[in-house]
Motif scaffolding. Structure first.
Motif, mmCIF file in Angstrom:
data_model
loop_
_atom_site.group_PDB
_atom_site.id
_atom_site.type_symbol
_atom_site.label_atom_id
_atom_site.label_comp_id
_atom_site.label_asym_id
_atom_site.label_seq_id
_atom_site.Cartn_x
_atom_site.Cartn_y
_atom_site.Cartn_z
ATOM 1 N N UNK A 35 0.838 -1.188 0.000
ATOM 2 C CA UNK A 35 0.000 0.000 0.000
ATOM 3 C C UNK A 35 0.877 1.244 0.000
ATOM 4 N N UNK A 36 0.358 2.304 -0.599
ATOM 5 C CA UNK A 36 1.021 3.598 -0.580
ATOM 6 C C UNK A 36 0.330 4.494 0.441
ATOM 7 N N UNK A 37 0.139 5.737 0.074
ATOM 8 C CA UNK A 37 -0.510 6.706 0.955
ATOM 9 C C UNK A 37 -1.913 6.212 1.321
ATOM 10 N N UNK A 38 -2.392 6.603 2.508
ATOM 11 C CA UNK A 38 -3.719 6.179 2.947
ATOM 12 C C UNK A 38 -4.414 7.305 3.697
ATOM 13 N N UNK A 39 -5.701 7.134 3.871
ATOM 14 C CA UNK A 39 -6.509 8.070 4.640
ATOM 15 C C UNK A 39 -7.587 7.260 5.337
ATOM 16 N N UNK A 40 -8.148 7.814 6.382
ATOM 17 C CA UNK A 40 -9.196 7.143 7.132
ATOM 18 C C UNK A 40 -10.464 7.995 7.086
ATOM 19 N N UNK A 41 -11.603 7.331 6.882
ATOM 20 C CA UNK A 41 -12.896 8.005 6.881
ATOM 21 C C UNK A 41 -13.716 7.393 8.005
ATOM 22 N N UNK A 42 -14.193 8.189 8.919
ATOM 23 C CA UNK A 42 -14.957 7.664 10.047
ATOM 24 C C UNK A 42 -14.199 7.854 11.348
ATOM 25 N N UNK A 43 -14.589 7.083 12.344
ATOM 26 C CA UNK A 43 -14.031 7.238 13.687
ATOM 27 C C UNK A 43 -12.667 6.586 13.876
#
Length: 98
Positions: A45-53
């Motif tokens: 995996x490369x860059x990531x982001x989180x959506x939610x809690x």
């Protein structure tokens, strides 16, 4: 046979071209030993982001394999190169049929 996801955590990028070749050879050898149990070698995996809690998970890659049981899938992950040197881990998940 069921499908199982290997979710990799930890590890890191090789610091030199020589180390990169050694790491790739280790992964290639390991996947070769799994033979036709490999459904999808996956990718890092490369860059990531989180959506939610939830916060970032720390996942660094994945693979999908075929195994008769969770115990077999766990056993097959035992020689994964990410485990070398205690720098990473393999989380094993059964992929349920829908």
């Amino acid at each position: 046979m069921g499908k199982f996801v290997y979710a990799y955590t930890g590890g890191g990028m090789p610091e030199s071209e020589e180390e990169g070749k050694r790491v790739m050879e280790a992964w290639t050898t390991w996947f070769g030993g799994l033979g036709d149990k490999v459904v999808d070698m996956g990718n890092p995996f490369g860059a990531s982001a989180s959506v939610g809690n939830g916060g970032p998970s720390g996942l660094t890659g994945y693979s999908i394999i075929s195994a008769a049981s969770l115990d077999e899938a766990k056993s097959l992950a035992g020689n994964c190169p990410i485990l070398d040197g205690g720098k990473g881990a393999v989380e094993v998940y059964e992929a349920l049929e829908m």
